[in-house]
Write an enzyme that holds these catalytic residues in place. Sequence first.
Site, PDB file in Angstrom:
ATOM      1  N   GLY A 152      42.479  33.244  32.952  1.00 14.35           N
ATOM      2  CA  GLY A 152      43.233  33.659  34.309  1.00 14.35           C
ATOM      3  C   GLY A 152      43.675  35.168  34.329  1.00 14.35           C
ATOM      4  O   GLY A 152      43.632  35.843  33.322  1.00 14.35           O
ATOM      5  N   CYS A 153      44.045  35.440  35.768  1.00 15.79           N
ATOM      6  CA  CYS A 153      44.483  36.878  35.776  1.00 15.79           C
ATOM      7  C   CYS A 153      45.787  37.172  35.224  1.00 15.79           C
ATOM      8  O   CYS A 153      45.813  38.152  34.362  1.00 15.79           O
ATOM      9  CB  CYS A 153      44.778  37.254  37.353  1.00 15.79           C
ATOM     10  SG  CYS A 153      45.747  35.744  38.271  1.00 15.79           S
ATOM     11  N   TYR A 154      46.823  36.226  34.994  1.00 16.76           N
ATOM     12  CA  TYR A 154      48.031  36.691  34.554  1.00 16.76           C
ATOM     13  C   TYR A 154      47.806  36.513  32.869  1.00 16.76           C
ATOM     14  O   TYR A 154      48.079  37.430  32.177  1.00 16.76           O
ATOM     15  CB  TYR A 154      49.121  35.475  34.589  1.00 16.76           C
ATOM     16  CG  TYR A 154      49.846  35.637  35.817  1.00 16.76           C
ATOM     17  CD1 TYR A 154      50.403  36.875  36.297  1.00 16.76           C
ATOM     18  CD2 TYR A 154      49.876  34.444  36.822  1.00 16.76           C
ATOM     19  CE1 TYR A 154      51.032  36.918  37.540  1.00 16.76           C
ATOM     20  CE2 TYR A 154      50.247  34.585  38.195  1.00 16.76           C
ATOM     21  CZ  TYR A 154      51.184  35.862  38.593  1.00 16.76           C
ATOM     22  OH  TYR A 154      51.676  35.979  39.789  1.00 16.76           O
ATOM     23  N   GLU A 245      48.494  43.256  39.939  1.00 15.85           N
ATOM     24  CA  GLU A 245      49.128  42.344  39.244  1.00 15.85           C
ATOM     25  C   GLU A 245      49.859  43.323  38.222  1.00 15.85           C
ATOM     26  O   GLU A 245      49.177  44.183  37.386  1.00 15.85           O
ATOM     27  CB  GLU A 245      48.200  41.486  38.576  1.00 15.85           C
ATOM     28  CG  GLU A 245      49.217  40.363  37.918  1.00 15.85           C
ATOM     29  CD  GLU A 245      48.171  39.096  37.485  1.00 15.85           C
ATOM     30  OE1 GLU A 245      47.905  38.439  38.206  1.00 15.85           O
ATOM     31  OE2 GLU A 245      47.849  39.009  36.221  1.00 15.85           O
TER      32      GLU A 245
END
Length: 347
Positions: A152-154, A245
């Site tokens: 995932g991105c996080y 992000e």
Amino acid sequence: MTSPRPLRIAVLGASGYTGADLVRLALTHPRIEIAALSANAKAGQTMAQVWPHFAPYPDLPRLVAAEAIDYAGIDAVFGCLPHAASAALLGTLKGPRIIDLSADFRLKDADVYASWYGGAHPAPQLLSGAVYGLTEFARDALPGAGLVACPGCYPTAVLLALLPLVGAGAVSPANITVNALSGVSGSGRSLKEANLFTEVAEAVHPYGIGAHRHMPEMEQQLAAAAGAPVTISFTPHLVPMNRGELVTCIVEATRPIGDLRAILAARYAAEPFVHLLPEGVAPATRMVRGSNHVVVNVFADRIPGRAIVIAAIDNLVKGSSGQAMQNFNLMFGLPETMGLEAAPLFP
């Protein structure tokens, strides 16, 4: 000398942000032929009808239902579908190598998946063989992988910031707090009241407080590095920007800040996409926008014994489609940076 044949790919879920960004990257990749694109709700439409920025590329395949694709002769399938739907379809495919961008194959424990995603895993028999595709920590496993689960991105940002430090015992795995900021594209393209312009503009708000689905994924990988269970405190925030992000990780350091910097510098010295910034320079999303690059740095907290580790990525590129392409390159024996050489966009 005969040129090597192109590698034929299918992109499932090409009407979403990650699927569209994957198509954007694939268009300039010298070894890729885009053979099929799916978007069940928009089947029959052209990419330009769904995404006006693809108007200069009229030869892109027309969107079809994923089940209508002939997967014979497809070398790799990129799954950009929602969780559960992704595993239900990809678990039936035979032949193509699979790079999945959903959450379905990131967690090794089917029971953990069920508790966080609200239902039994559609293809639990595939979990043990899936490679967790955080590229910088998966290189040895990628060439032989048949199924790669892109993080995932996080987790991508958090793990790149913390894995070298946790693995070296330079920070305590027992007390990690992460505050994260993400652009609205991280919530997907489907219509949601919370994502309307008037709801998002001129505001920042937290979500998934204490229960975000990326938490077990981060804990799984950090625990493997620490050799012990890890529980983190993680709070994401939606900010009024399209993409980008930034994660701020507060940790208890067991060594001086200079040692933490040295560990990160040594680990990422040869990495093409992960960069330790000069001392005192704070990562910012504008440093990586539109690119596969990551910037990271570490700072001393005013509280003795604590450190602050900050990382910034583009959530749609290194946090999703770019990392998927990076994994694809290594799976097929190509230069890791192929198709990902674009510099960040600024301003």
